[in-house]
Design a protein around this motif. Structure first.
Motif, PDB file in Angstrom:
ATOM      1  N   ILE A  39       0.833  -1.210   0.000  1.00  0.00           N
ATOM      2  CA  ILE A  39       0.000   0.000   0.000  1.00  0.00           C
ATOM      3  C   ILE A  39       0.862   1.253   0.000  1.00  0.00           C
ATOM      4  CG2 ILE A  39      -1.648   1.329   1.387  1.00  0.00           C
ATOM      5  CD1 ILE A  39      -2.767  -1.426   2.339  1.00  0.00           C
ATOM      6  N   ASP A  40       1.857   1.271   0.902  1.00  0.00           N
ATOM      7  CA  ASP A  40       2.679   2.473   1.065  1.00  0.00           C
ATOM      8  C   ASP A  40       3.577   2.746  -0.134  1.00  0.00           C
ATOM      9  OD1 ASP A  40       1.546   2.797   3.560  1.00  0.00           O
ATOM     10  OD2 ASP A  40       3.210   1.864   4.637  1.00  0.00           O
ATOM     11  N   ASN A  41       3.896   1.716  -0.887  1.00  0.00           N
ATOM     12  CA  ASN A  41       4.789   1.876  -2.040  1.00  0.00           C
ATOM     13  C   ASN A  41       4.048   1.944  -3.370  1.00  0.00           C
ATOM     14  OD1 ASN A  41       7.091   1.769  -0.367  1.00  0.00           O
ATOM     15  ND2 ASN A  41       7.126  -0.468  -0.415  1.00  0.00           N
ATOM     16  N   SER A  42       2.736   2.201  -3.296  1.00  0.00           N
ATOM     17  CA  SER A  42       1.929   2.214  -4.527  1.00  0.00           C
ATOM     18  C   SER A  42       1.806   3.614  -5.137  1.00  0.00           C
ATOM     19  CB  SER A  42       0.527   1.669  -4.224  1.00  0.00           C
ATOM     20  OG  SER A  42      -0.201   2.561  -3.389  1.00  0.00           O
ATOM     21  N   ASN A  43       2.569   4.572  -4.619  1.00  0.00           N
ATOM     22  CA  ASN A  43       2.515   5.955  -5.118  1.00  0.00           C
ATOM     23  C   ASN A  43       1.108   6.541  -5.040  1.00  0.00           C
ATOM     24  OD1 ASN A  43       5.307   6.137  -5.830  1.00  0.00           O
ATOM     25  ND2 ASN A  43       4.878   4.888  -7.644  1.00  0.00           N
ATOM     26  N   GLY A  44       0.399   6.182  -3.983  1.00  0.00           N
ATOM     27  CA  GLY A  44      -0.916   6.760  -3.750  1.00  0.00           C
ATOM     28  C   GLY A  44      -2.069   6.047  -4.417  1.00  0.00           C
ATOM     29  N   PHE A  45      -1.789   4.980  -5.177  1.00  0.00           N
ATOM     30  CA  PHE A  45      -2.886   4.257  -5.822  1.00  0.00           C
ATOM     31  C   PHE A  45      -3.764   3.596  -4.747  1.00  0.00           C
ATOM     32  CE2 PHE A  45      -4.981   0.747  -7.977  1.00  0.00           C
ATOM     33  CZ  PHE A  45      -5.387   1.339  -9.168  1.00  0.00           C
ATOM     34  N   TYR A  46      -3.101   3.015  -3.746  1.00  0.00           N
ATOM     35  CA  TYR A  46      -3.805   2.484  -2.577  1.00  0.00           C
ATOM     36  C   TYR A  46      -3.483   3.386  -1.390  1.00  0.00           C
ATOM     37  CZ  TYR A  46      -3.864  -1.733  -5.486  1.00  0.00           C
ATOM     38  OH  TYR A  46      -4.024  -2.619  -6.526  1.00  0.00           O
ATOM     39  N   THR A  47      -4.495   3.607  -0.558  1.00  0.00           N
ATOM     40  CA  THR A  47      -4.306   4.502   0.583  1.00  0.00           C
ATOM     41  C   THR A  47      -4.868   3.889   1.855  1.00  0.00           C
ATOM     42  OG1 THR A  47      -4.517   6.440  -0.862  1.00  0.00           O
ATOM     43  CG2 THR A  47      -4.729   6.814   1.505  1.00  0.00           C
ATOM     44  N   ASN A  48      -4.050   3.916   2.902  1.00  0.00           N
ATOM     45  CA  ASN A  48      -4.510   3.592   4.247  1.00  0.00           C
ATOM     46  C   ASN A  48      -4.235   4.817   5.107  1.00  0.00           C
ATOM     47  OD1 ASN A  48      -3.622   2.715   7.174  1.00  0.00           O
ATOM     48  ND2 ASN A  48      -4.998   1.111   6.474  1.00  0.00           N
ATOM     49  N   ILE A  49      -5.301   5.409   5.671  1.00  0.00           N
ATOM     50  CA  ILE A  49      -5.172   6.702   6.346  1.00  0.00           C
ATOM     51  C   ILE A  49      -4.775   6.591   7.808  1.00  0.00           C
ATOM     52  CG2 ILE A  49      -6.879   7.733   4.799  1.00  0.00           C
ATOM     53  CD1 ILE A  49      -8.844   7.668   7.226  1.00  0.00           C
ATOM     54  N   ILE A  50      -4.700   5.394   8.351  1.00  0.00           N
ATOM     55  CA  ILE A  50      -4.467   5.232   9.780  1.00  0.00           C
ATOM     56  C   ILE A  50      -3.040   5.620  10.149  1.00  0.00           C
ATOM     57  CG2 ILE A  50      -4.585   3.641  11.736  1.00  0.00           C
ATOM     58  CD1 ILE A  50      -7.265   4.199  10.330  1.00  0.00           C
ATOM     59  N   ASP A  51      -2.910   6.385  11.226  1.00  0.00           N
ATOM     60  CA  ASP A  51      -1.606   6.709  11.797  1.00  0.00           C
ATOM     61  C   ASP A  51      -0.838   5.391  11.992  1.00  0.00           C
ATOM     62  OD1 ASP A  51       0.519   7.278  13.555  1.00  0.00           O
ATOM     63  OD2 ASP A  51      -0.628   8.767  14.674  1.00  0.00           O
ATOM     64  N   LYS A  52       0.391   5.339  11.514  1.00  0.00           N
ATOM     65  CA  LYS A  52       1.150   4.090  11.562  1.00  0.00           C
ATOM     66  C   LYS A  52       1.290   3.543  12.977  1.00  0.00           C
ATOM     67  CE  LYS A  52       3.742   4.690   7.261  1.00  0.00           C
ATOM     68  NZ  LYS A  52       5.080   4.730   6.620  1.00  0.00           N
TER      69      LYS A  52
END
Length: 360
Positions: free
Chosen positions: A276-289
């Motif tokens: 998700i994090d390496n998808s250049n924004g295609f996939y997004t997870n908004i939760i604080d890590k």
């Protein structure tokens, strides 16, 4: 045999070897000549299984001797009500940490039986710092849900309650890692995530909390009464108990215990978050890590049309039930203990390919 990778939030995926064992034993359980679905809950054979299951859970979770282990019906939402009924007979003040949908609902139900103080309320992406929490100094208990399946938020550190009993809904995270049971007054978990199938709820309660019930508490959901009757005051859901027994055996014998399970779970979920994090924004997870769930991973795509095609194409390659909860939408992958690492690998490969094919 055709089997998909089931990413549903619950009822959830079961290990194939557990399903095969249940299949093999279905017509003749323990050489009784009857199915587990037919066996009487007061037979010596069934009670022996129940006693051994309790012993295995005690050893697996290191449950102290001053706690009772109960197996009750009602499900998680049922015990949202039964908990305040059982714990506020002498003091109706209770504290609730609202970290997502399920703890919010638990607080709502508790208001029918107790005076609820909301300690803190999560945002869509994070939990307010503990220094801002408004804990009472005289509450009967403090309630929280360590892992919120819908929101994908997980509180990884056990809240400090200044000696007030801590009640925790471990429905989605029970047996996913080691926990110190002695830090809790009550732990409860409905079974349909890591403990088998729906229909049974595990309750672990400290002895000193067993004499706190309101008079309106139904006998079959009175924790003290059920503890005195070893969970057999009424007819226990026998098949869900049996499936829980198989799941606990699987964790002990096939997975090597909770430390190994936790290592596997962290490795699996890290692969998905990296995708998700390496998808250049295609996939997004908004939760604080800091508060990302290690079990339920919600994510969004650039638009609803892409989401629709993502879910359809995923299903076509055996990646099932990836739709998000109806309250929040998007997509969600639930990685309970039974999800093998190769299932996550296949999902990550599909996600990378889908993003590549749909990035302009």
């Amino acid at each position: 045999m055709f089997r998909v990778y089931n990413f549903a939030a619950g009822p959830a995926m079961l290990p194939e070897e557990v399903l095969v064992r249940a299949q093999q034993e279905m017509l003749n359980w323990q050489d009784t000549g009857v199915s587990i679905m037919e066996i009487g809950h007061r037979t010596t054979t069934f009670q022996d299984m129940l006693n051994k299951l309790e012993d295995k859970i005690r050893k697996l979770m290191h449950v102290p001797a001053n706690y009772k282990v109960l197996f009750l019906s009602g499900g998680g939402q049922g015990h949202f009500s039964f908990l305040p009924m059982n714990l506020t007979g002498k003091n109706k003040k209770v504290d609730y940490i609202v970290s997502g949908t399920w703890s919010e609902r638990a607080a709502k139900y508790a208001k029918r039986y107790a005076d609820v103080n909301i300690v803190t309320t999560a945002t869509l992406a994070s939990i307010p710092d503990a220094s801002t929490w408004k804990l009472s100094n005289d509450a009967a208990y403090v309630y929280y849900c360590p892992n919120e399946t819908i929101n994908g938020i997980q509180i990884h550190d056990v809240p400090q309650t200044n000696g007030i009993p801590l009640v925790a809904d471990f429905t989605s995270s029970i047996l996913s890692e080691e926990i110190d049971v002695s830090k809790f007054g009550v732990i409860f978990a409905s079974a349909q995530k890591n403990l088998g199938i729906s229909g049974i709820t595990l309750i672990i309660i400290r002895d000193d909390l067993l004499d706190q019930a309101q008079e309106c508490t139904p006998e079959v959901f009175n924790y003290k009464t059920q503890a005195e009757q070893t969970s057999l005051l009424n007819t226990i859901p026998t098949v869900p108990v049996y499936m829980m027994d198989l799941m606990v055996d699987w964790i002990i014998d096939s997975q090597g215990g909770l430390k190994k399970v936790a290592e596997n779970n962290r490795r699996k979920v890290q692969k998905l978050y990296d995708c998700i994090d390496n998808s250049n924004g295609f996939y997004t997870n908004i939760i604080d890590k800091k508060y990302r769930s290690l079990i339920n991973v919600p994510f969004t795509l650039p638009n609803d049309e892409l989401l629709k095609h993502f879910l359809i194409e995923a299903g076509q390659v055996g990646l099932a039930y990836l739709n998000g909860h109806k309250l929040v939408g998007g997509a969600r992958a639930s990685l309970y203990n039974a999800m093998p690492e190769e299932g996550v690998d296949k999902l990550v490969a599909f996600m990378n390919d889908f993003a590549k094919r749909n990035t302009k």
